[in-house]
Design a protein around this motif. Structure first.
Motif, PDB file in Angstrom:
ATOM      1  N   GLN A  71      10.265   4.640   8.255  1.00  0.00           N
ATOM      2  CA  GLN A  71      11.405   4.113   8.683  1.00  0.00           C
ATOM      3  C   GLN A  71      12.427   3.606   7.611  1.00  0.00           C
ATOM      4  O   GLN A  71      12.139   2.620   6.907  1.00  0.00           O
ATOM      5  CB  GLN A  71      11.555   3.118   9.818  1.00  0.00           C
TER       6      GLN A  71
ATOM      7  N   ARG B 242      12.141  -4.885   3.209  1.00  0.00           N
ATOM      8  CA  ARG B 242      12.264  -4.247   4.604  1.00  0.00           C
ATOM      9  C   ARG B 242      13.189  -3.360   4.751  1.00  0.00           C
ATOM     10  O   ARG B 242      13.453  -2.996   5.982  1.00  0.00           O
ATOM     11  CB  ARG B 242      11.934  -5.420   5.629  1.00  0.00           C
TER      12      ARG B 242
ATOM     13  N   THR C  88       0.003  -2.799   4.766  1.00  0.00           N
ATOM     14  CA  THR C  88       0.968  -1.911   4.119  1.00  0.00           C
ATOM     15  C   THR C  88       1.328  -2.577   2.848  1.00  0.00           C
ATOM     16  O   THR C  88       1.040  -3.860   2.406  1.00  0.00           O
ATOM     17  CB  THR C  88       2.259  -1.979   5.038  1.00  0.00           C
TER      18      THR C  88
ATOM     19  N   SER D  84       4.385   3.264   9.008  1.00  0.00           N
ATOM     20  CA  SER D  84       3.551   2.793  10.076  1.00  0.00           C
ATOM     21  C   SER D  84       2.787   4.155  10.285  1.00  0.00           C
ATOM     22  O   SER D  84       3.004   5.170   9.899  1.00  0.00           O
ATOM     23  CB  SER D  84       4.261   2.272  11.206  1.00  0.00           C
TER      24      SER D  84
ATOM     25  N   THR E  95      10.091   0.631   6.231  1.00  0.00           N
ATOM     26  CA  THR E  95       9.011   0.295   6.920  1.00  0.00           C
ATOM     27  C   THR E  95       7.938   1.534   7.140  1.00  0.00           C
ATOM     28  O   THR E  95       8.494   2.455   7.855  1.00  0.00           O
ATOM     29  CB  THR E  95       9.100  -0.218   8.352  1.00  0.00           C
TER      30      THR E  95
ATOM     31  N   LYS F 258      11.335  -2.914  -1.404  1.00  0.00           N
ATOM     32  CA  LYS F 258      10.716  -4.065  -0.686  1.00  0.00           C
ATOM     33  C   LYS F 258      11.999  -4.706   0.137  1.00  0.00           C
ATOM     34  O   LYS F 258      13.071  -4.263  -0.244  1.00  0.00           O
ATOM     35  CB  LYS F 258      10.030  -4.814  -1.727  1.00  0.00           C
TER      36      LYS F 258
ATOM     37  N   TYR G 297       4.465  -1.993  -0.449  1.00  0.00           N
ATOM     38  CA  TYR G 297       5.557  -1.031  -0.890  1.00  0.00           C
ATOM     39  C   TYR G 297       5.857  -1.375  -2.437  1.00  0.00           C
ATOM     40  O   TYR G 297       5.696  -2.186  -2.854  1.00  0.00           O
ATOM     41  CB  TYR G 297       6.783  -1.941  -0.280  1.00  0.00           C
TER      42      TYR G 297
END
Length: 121
Positions: A82, A66, A57, A71, A69, A64, A59
């Motif tokens: 997400q 997190r 992955t 997926s 996210t 960044k 970003y």
């Protein structure tokens, strides 16, 4: 390939949303996938990408840490984003993208129609 996004909406700052992108027409696993966004009067910008298998992955600096996210579930031909701790500056139309090679800095072969995310303070 047809890409259809869903999951956008109007939320308060600090809340979460999960965007989905469902692909039809061809097997999603053939493509690297990603999310872009475009705010009013701004250019479309890269948000995140995921490799064909889902193990790599990448970003944008703006998401960044997190907050976001990315997926994918190739068995369901679906990709997700997400988004946590949303901020007003995350307000934009979010687009799903598919690429035969790479998403970030590469050529996008297919785009979704976009889903609106609006974050108010």
């Amino acid at each position: 390939v047809q890409l259809v996004e869903s999951g956008g909406g109007l939320v308060q700052a600090g809340w979460s949303l999960r965007l989905s992108c469902v692909a039809s027409g061809r097997t999603l696993s053939r493509y690297a996938m990603g999310w872009f966004r475009q705010a009013p009067e701004n250019e479309r910008e890269f948000v995140a990408s995921v490799s064909r298998s889902g193990d790599i992955t990448y970003y944008a600096d703006s998401v960044k840490g997190r907050r976001f996210t990315i997926s994918r579930d190739n068995a369901k031909n679906t990709m997700y984003l997400q988004m946590n701790s949303l901020k007003p500056e995350d307000t934009a139309v979010y687009y799903c993208a598919a690429a035969r090679q790479v998403v970030a800095g590469g050529t996008i072969d297919y785009w979704g129609q976009g889903t609106q995310v609006t974050v108010f303070s």
